[in-house]
Write a protein that holds these residues in place. Structure first.
Motif, PDB file in Angstrom:
ATOM      1  N   GLN A 298       0.838  -1.212   0.000  1.00 25.94           N
ATOM      2  CA  GLN A 298       0.000   0.000   0.000  1.00 25.94           C
ATOM      3  C   GLN A 298       0.871   1.260   0.000  1.00 25.94           C
ATOM      4  O   GLN A 298       0.631   2.201  -0.760  1.00 25.94           O
ATOM      5  CB  GLN A 298      -0.906   0.014   1.230  1.00 25.94           C
ATOM      6  N   LEU A 299       1.889   1.270   0.853  1.00 24.71           N
ATOM      7  CA  LEU A 299       2.773   2.431   0.950  1.00 24.71           C
ATOM      8  C   LEU A 299       3.601   2.590  -0.320  1.00 24.71           C
ATOM      9  O   LEU A 299       3.879   3.704  -0.763  1.00 24.71           O
ATOM     10  CB  LEU A 299       3.699   2.293   2.164  1.00 24.71           C
ATOM     11  N   LEU A 300       3.981   1.462  -0.911  1.00 24.15           N
ATOM     12  CA  LEU A 300       4.803   1.501  -2.114  1.00 24.15           C
ATOM     13  C   LEU A 300       4.027   2.073  -3.293  1.00 24.15           C
ATOM     14  O   LEU A 300       4.547   2.914  -4.047  1.00 24.15           O
ATOM     15  CB  LEU A 300       5.299   0.087  -2.434  1.00 24.15           C
ATOM     16  N   ARG A 301       2.795   1.649  -3.470  1.00 26.39           N
ATOM     17  CA  ARG A 301       1.980   2.180  -4.568  1.00 26.39           C
ATOM     18  C   ARG A 301       1.808   3.686  -4.427  1.00 26.39           C
ATOM     19  O   ARG A 301       1.840   4.425  -5.407  1.00 26.39           O
ATOM     20  CB  ARG A 301       0.614   1.488  -4.589  1.00 26.39           C
ATOM     21  N   ALA A 302       1.620   4.160  -3.199  1.00 28.27           N
ATOM     22  CA  ALA A 302       1.458   5.594  -2.964  1.00 28.27           C
ATOM     23  C   ALA A 302       2.736   6.361  -3.283  1.00 28.27           C
ATOM     24  O   ALA A 302       2.686   7.507  -3.739  1.00 28.27           O
ATOM     25  CB  ALA A 302       1.054   5.836  -1.511  1.00 28.27           C
ATOM     26  N   ALA A 303       3.889   5.729  -3.061  1.00 27.39           N
ATOM     27  CA  ALA A 303       5.170   6.385  -3.353  1.00 27.39           C
ATOM     28  C   ALA A 303       5.331   6.622  -4.845  1.00 27.39           C
ATOM     29  O   ALA A 303       6.016   7.566  -5.268  1.00 27.39           O
ATOM     30  CB  ALA A 303       6.324   5.532  -2.837  1.00 27.39           C
ATOM     31  N   LEU A 304       4.702   5.781  -5.646  1.00 25.74           N
ATOM     32  CA  LEU A 304       4.815   5.890  -7.102  1.00 25.74           C
ATOM     33  C   LEU A 304       3.764   6.827  -7.691  1.00 25.74           C
ATOM     34  O   LEU A 304       3.791   7.116  -8.886  1.00 25.74           O
ATOM     35  CB  LEU A 304       4.703   4.502  -7.731  1.00 25.74           C
ATOM     36  N   GLU A 305       2.852   7.292  -6.842  1.00 24.88           N
ATOM     37  CA  GLU A 305       1.808   8.248  -7.264  1.00 24.88           C
ATOM     38  C   GLU A 305       1.802   9.401  -6.259  1.00 24.88           C
ATOM     39  O   GLU A 305       0.901   9.519  -5.426  1.00 24.88           O
ATOM     40  CB  GLU A 305       0.439   7.575  -7.304  1.00 24.88           C
ATOM     41  N   PRO A 306       2.822  10.276  -6.300  1.00 24.52           N
ATOM     42  CA  PRO A 306       2.977  11.327  -5.280  1.00 24.52           C
ATOM     43  C   PRO A 306       1.802  12.288  -5.170  1.00 24.52           C
ATOM     44  O   PRO A 306       1.631  12.934  -4.132  1.00 24.52           O
ATOM     45  CB  PRO A 306       4.246  12.075  -5.733  1.00 24.52           C
ATOM     46  N   THR A 307       1.001  12.405  -6.226  1.00 23.20           N
ATOM     47  CA  THR A 307      -0.122  13.352  -6.185  1.00 23.20           C
ATOM     48  C   THR A 307      -1.357  12.744  -5.534  1.00 23.20           C
ATOM     49  O   THR A 307      -2.330  13.452  -5.265  1.00 23.20           O
ATOM     50  CB  THR A 307      -0.487  13.814  -7.607  1.00 23.20           C
TER      51      THR A 307
END
Length: 286
Positions: A17-26
């Motif tokens: 979950q945290l990793l996916r968010a890191a790849l979508e900073p907006t």
């Protein structure tokens, strides 16, 4: 034992979950359950194992204060991320300087794997890198130029020469693949050598392979890695982010035919499906 397996599964889900968010900073960071110090330490270890420490830290800093780990662990995480950033900067300088040195003597340099793939990440400096892999159109001349600088080269490997340049380990590949009598290996090598002519100049001052080159080279490298040392999430991220950025530049009719002819069609289907699941994206050829 059952409880331990559940803890590992929960940590893995949180990491994803945290990793996916890191790849979508907006995009807003995910809502995760409140974690204990033990949970956070397990997550830190897991992130390091998969080569995504700095990427995860990007998201952690965007979480509400009450959801973040302890100050001590945040400091440890920040120091690890800073070390990754410094190594990236050091490698970028080395790649640029070596490219310039070789070019001044008529030798063309292509950066393979690793550092060159960082351009596909939201923050390139947070993609962890090991050594630098170079392929020169005249490897022997390149090695002589390095030796003229007083740098010792290790020639023990048949595939590449190894040296250290300003603290960075470099592998100068004399071959893209090991010489082989197998028809499929020769077909792959012929394709890669031909595609090497279509390399592109990156903003940082080094050349990276064409999308068609990487569509085969990265897949083959990942498959070989899987069969020997295993692969981690960073390998799948590299593949998925590469496809996300370069899919429109890949001639899939040609590359899928080559996969089938060389036995990499099943490997492509499996790794592409896994990368798609990791990034929550459909990489079915357009």
């Amino acid at each position: 034992r059952r409880q331990r397996q559940m803890c590992i599964r929960d940590s893995t889900n949180t990491l994803l979950q945290l990793l996916r968010a890191a790849l979508e900073p907006t995009v807003s960071p995910p809502s995760i359950p409140r974690l204990t110090e033990e949970d956070w330490n397990r997550l830190f270890t897991l992130a390091a194992l998969h080569g995504v420490t700095a990427l995860l830290f990007d998201t952690i800093l965007r979480l509400p204060e009450q959801q973040q780990p302890s100050r001590a662990l945040k400091i440890r995480w920040a120091l690890s991320s800073e070390a990754i950033e410094k190594r990236h900067a050091q490698q970028t300088r080395a790649a640029h300087e070596l490219t310039t040195l070789f070019a001044s003597h008529g030798v063309r340099t292509i950066l393979l794997k690793g550092l060159g793939l960082s351009i596909y990440y939201p923050r390139p400096e947070h993609r962890e890198c090991g050594d630098i892999d170079l392929w020169l159109n005249d490897c022997d001349k390149g090695n002589r130029l390095i030796e003229e600088l007083g740098i010792k080269i290790n020639h023990d490997s048949e595939k590449h020469a190894v040296f250290h340049y300003k603290g960075v380990m470099v592998e100068n590949h004399s071959h893209l693949l090991m010489p082989s009598h197998r028809r499929t290996e020769r077909a792959i090598d012929d394709f890669l050598v031909g595609e090497a002519e279509n390399s592109r100049l990156a903003p940082a001052g080094y050349y990276t392979p064409s999308p068609m080159f990487n569509a085969l080279y990265l897949l083959r490298h990942m498959a070989r890695h899987f069969g020997t040392e295993g692969i981690n999430l960073r390998h799948l991220l590299d593949w998925g982010l590469f496809l996300r950025s370069e899919q429109s530049e890949i001639d899939f009719e040609k590359i899928l035919t080559l996969y089938a002819a060389t036995g990499y069609d099943t490997v492509y289907n499996i790794f592409t499906a896994l990368a798609g699941e990791l990034l929550d994206e459909d990489f079915t050829p357009l």
